[in-house]
Design a protein around this motif. Structure first.
Motif, short mmCIF file in Angstrom:
data_model
loop_
_atom_site.label_atom_id
_atom_site.label_comp_id
_atom_site.label_asym_id
_atom_site.label_seq_id
_atom_site.Cartn_x
_atom_site.Cartn_y
_atom_site.Cartn_z
N GLU A 78 -4.04 2.62 5.60
CA GLU A 78 -4.76 1.37 5.19
C GLU A 78 -3.93 0.43 5.79
O GLU A 78 -2.78 0.12 5.40
CB GLU A 78 -5.29 1.42 3.82
N THR A 79 -4.86 -0.62 6.20
CA THR A 79 -4.01 -2.07 6.76
C THR A 79 -4.41 -3.16 6.07
O THR A 79 -5.84 -3.12 5.58
CB THR A 79 -4.16 -2.12 8.43
N VAL A 80 -3.66 -4.14 5.91
CA VAL A 80 -3.91 -5.47 5.38
C VAL A 80 -3.66 -6.61 6.36
O VAL A 80 -2.21 -6.66 6.64
CB VAL A 80 -3.46 -5.71 4.11
N PHE A 81 -4.54 -6.82 7.30
CA PHE A 81 -4.11 -7.94 8.25
C PHE A 81 -4.65 -9.40 7.99
O PHE A 81 -5.68 -9.61 8.34
CB PHE A 81 -4.62 -7.56 9.67
N PRO A 82 -3.81 -10.21 7.27
CA PRO A 82 -4.39 -11.76 6.87
C PRO A 82 -4.48 -12.43 8.07
O PRO A 82 -3.92 -12.27 9.21
CB PRO A 82 -3.44 -12.20 5.99
N GLU A 83 -5.38 -13.32 8.06
CA GLU A 83 -5.87 -14.12 9.31
C GLU A 83 -4.72 -15.65 9.20
O GLU A 83 -4.53 -16.08 10.25
CB GLU A 83 -7.13 -14.86 9.23
N GLU A 84 -3.87 -15.93 8.07
CA GLU A 84 -3.09 -16.79 8.43
C GLU A 84 -1.66 -16.15 7.53
O GLU A 84 -1.80 -15.07 6.74
CB GLU A 84 -3.37 -17.78 7.35
N ASN A 85 -0.52 -16.84 8.26
CA ASN A 85 0.78 -16.29 7.65
C ASN A 85 1.17 -16.47 6.05
O ASN A 85 0.87 -17.66 5.94
CB ASN A 85 1.77 -16.53 8.63
N GLN A 86 1.17 -15.61 5.35
CA GLN A 86 1.08 -15.88 3.89
C GLN A 86 2.64 -16.26 3.31
O GLN A 86 2.62 -17.16 2.50
CB GLN A 86 0.61 -14.56 3.15
N TYR A 87 3.61 -15.69 3.99
CA TYR A 87 4.80 -16.06 3.54
C TYR A 87 5.27 -17.43 3.90
O TYR A 87 5.89 -18.15 3.23
CB TYR A 87 6.00 -15.39 4.50
N SER A 88 4.88 -18.11 5.13
CA SER A 88 4.89 -19.65 5.14
C SER A 88 4.25 -20.46 4.28
O SER A 88 4.57 -21.49 3.93
CB SER A 88 4.58 -19.95 6.79
N LYS A 89 3.25 -20.14 3.43
CA LYS A 89 2.52 -20.74 2.73
C LYS A 89 3.38 -20.50 1.09
O LYS A 89 2.51 -20.89 0.10
CB LYS A 89 1.05 -20.24 2.29
N GLY A 90 4.29 -19.71 1.24
CA GLY A 90 4.87 -19.40 -0.21
C GLY A 90 4.41 -18.27 -0.91
O GLY A 90 4.85 -18.15 -1.99
N ASN A 91 3.60 -17.46 -0.32
CA ASN A 91 2.96 -16.42 -0.97
C ASN A 91 3.60 -15.03 -0.80
O ASN A 91 3.91 -14.93 0.58
CB ASN A 91 1.46 -16.19 -0.51
N ARG A 92 3.90 -14.22 -1.72
CA ARG A 92 4.68 -12.88 -1.52
C ARG A 92 3.68 -11.66 -1.14
O ARG A 92 2.78 -11.43 -2.16
CB ARG A 92 5.38 -12.63 -2.89
N PRO A 93 3.90 -11.09 -0.02
CA PRO A 93 3.13 -10.08 0.10
C PRO A 93 2.82 -8.81 -0.60
O PRO A 93 1.63 -8.47 -0.86
CB PRO A 93 3.75 -9.58 1.74
N LEU A 94 3.87 -8.48 -1.40
CA LEU A 94 3.66 -7.64 -2.25
C LEU A 94 2.78 -7.88 -3.44
O LEU A 94 1.71 -7.01 -3.90
CB LEU A 94 4.95 -7.00 -3.06
N ASP A 95 2.41 -9.14 -3.67
CA ASP A 95 1.40 -9.31 -4.82
C ASP A 95 0.09 -9.15 -4.26
O ASP A 95 -0.95 -9.25 -4.99
CB ASP A 95 1.79 -10.91 -5.15
N LEU A 96 -0.18 -9.34 -2.99
CA LEU A 96 -1.39 -9.47 -2.22
C LEU A 96 -1.74 -7.79 -2.37
O LEU A 96 -3.04 -7.64 -2.15
CB LEU A 96 -1.40 -9.99 -1.02
N LEU A 97 -0.96 -7.12 -2.21
CA LEU A 97 -1.15 -5.52 -2.07
C LEU A 97 -1.38 -4.98 -3.56
O LEU A 97 -2.17 -3.93 -3.36
CB LEU A 97 0.19 -4.88 -1.49
N LEU A 98 -0.79 -5.37 -4.37
CA LEU A 98 -0.72 -4.66 -5.75
C LEU A 98 -2.26 -4.32 -6.21
O LEU A 98 -2.55 -3.39 -6.80
CB LEU A 98 -0.20 -5.31 -6.85
N PRO A 99 -3.39 -5.36 -6.08
CA PRO A 99 -4.71 -5.12 -6.29
C PRO A 99 -5.22 -3.82 -5.62
O PRO A 99 -6.27 -3.49 -6.08
CB PRO A 99 -5.27 -6.42 -6.16
#
Length: 342
Positions: A78-99
């Motif tokens: 399963e893939t998760v492809f955001p349309e904006e880079n989240q790391y540059s916005k200070g968001n941690r990718p693992l938090d976005l995957l946990l749900p």
């Protein structure tokens, strides 16, 4: 290691009641992501696992490579492809995957690392499945530096299995567990996410994952090296920020914020240990002999604005003075050496 096709895996599994989610975060890893994927699909397990891949809007061909793998393993990847880079916005990718994770266990491996033992997942699953008092296990890793595989002791805690107490996990912090070695009971990582949403979104880095997962019972250490960590390659965070002062300062500030929030998450049971870790970081950073005076003062001023208490701020001043003295002594030694050479 043999790479199994999706059909071979599905035939070997009794059903698709997935037990483990492999979380893989990728950014500009086109040179390395194939090795990570091969490590996943070389795993021989009695249970079904799935692969959840997050690509943070890579600017290279990483997504194309991931899509090609997904076509081969449509029921597993399963893939998760955001349309904006989240790391540059200070968001941690693992938090976005946990749900998105509904399995009992999580196994971590970033897109530039890889697994090198086909029984890694099964061994870690067997250990935690029979030890409900523990929520995380890990193992040492080889290091890949400039294309060479080295055994430099990363993650090594001896030659026998043992439980590493939470106090030691906090003390050693990010240097204890290689990311690609971490195997976690899912509820241990997400149980406090609702109470600390901003922490998870902004501060959930390597060290925090280890500490939160080890709160109950500590961490189980397995002595076998079963993964490879790529160090200081061009696409790595450490390489990109090694010589950037502002990035180092930002990392220091984030560390202090993370340290203070982890005190709350651990219900203030280990504040003294967190304070010792904080002091060590202050002296290593502000007391660094490589910083010139202006950069040192700049870093100290940043420290003064942080909510870390007057005790730590006083030590920040002492670290500044110590760092200046160390730099002066270093320059004096250089001057003497030049005179001797003349």
């Amino acid at each position: 290691m043999k790479i199994y096709t999706e059909n071979e895996l599905l035939v070997a599994w009794d059903d698709l009641n997935f037990k483990v989610t492999i979380c893989c975060v990728c950014f500009n890893h086109e040179k390395y992501i194939n090795s990570a994927m091969e490590g996943f699909f070389a795993q021989r397990t009695k249970f079904p696992f799935k692969v959840l891949i997050y690509d943070d809007l890579s600017t290279d061909k990483s997504r194309d490579i991931i899509k090609a793998w997904q076509q081969k393993y449509p029921h597993i990847i399963e893939t998760v492809f955001p349309e904006e880079n989240q790391y540059s916005k200070g968001n941690r990718p693992l938090d976005l995957l946990l749900p998105k994770i509904d399995t009992e266990f999580i196994s971590l491996c970033e897109g530039d690392d890889y697994w090198c033992v086909e029984s890694k997942l099964q061994k870690q699953y067997d250990e935690l499945a029979t030890k409900p008092q523990l929520n995380i296990c890990f193992h040492p890793a080889y290091t890949c530096l400039d294309g060479k595989i080295l055994d430099n002791g990363y993650g090594c805690q001896g030659s026998t299995s043992k439980i590493i107490p939470i106090k030691k996990v906090i003390e050693i912090s990010g240097g204890l567990m290689p990311m690609a070695s971490m195997f976690i009971r899912t509820h241990a990582l997400i149980h406090c996410r609702g109470d600390f949403p901003q922490f998870y979104r902004k501060l959930l880095r390597h060290s925090a994952i280890q500490i939160i997962s080890a709160i109950k019972g500590g961490a189980l250490y397995l002595p076998e090296k079963m993964s490879v960590y790529r160090s200081m390659h061009e696409g790595s965070w450490s390489f990109q920020n090694a010589k950037k002062l502002q990035a180092q300062v930002n990392n220091f500030i984030e560390f202090t914020q993370r340290n203070e929030e982890l005190k709350k998450i651990t219900k203030h049971n280990y504040d003294r240990i967190f304070d010792r870790v904080m002091l060590g970081r202050i002296y290593r950073f502000i007391g660094n002999s490589n910083l010139n005076l202006s950069n040192r003062i700049f870093s100290y001023r940043k420290l003064l604005k942080l909510p870390i208490g007057s005790y730590n701020k006083v030590h920040g001043l002492l670290a500044l003075v110590l760092g200046v003295l160390k730099r002066i002594l270093f320059k004096v030694k250089l001057l003497k050496a030049k005179r001797v050479n003349k």
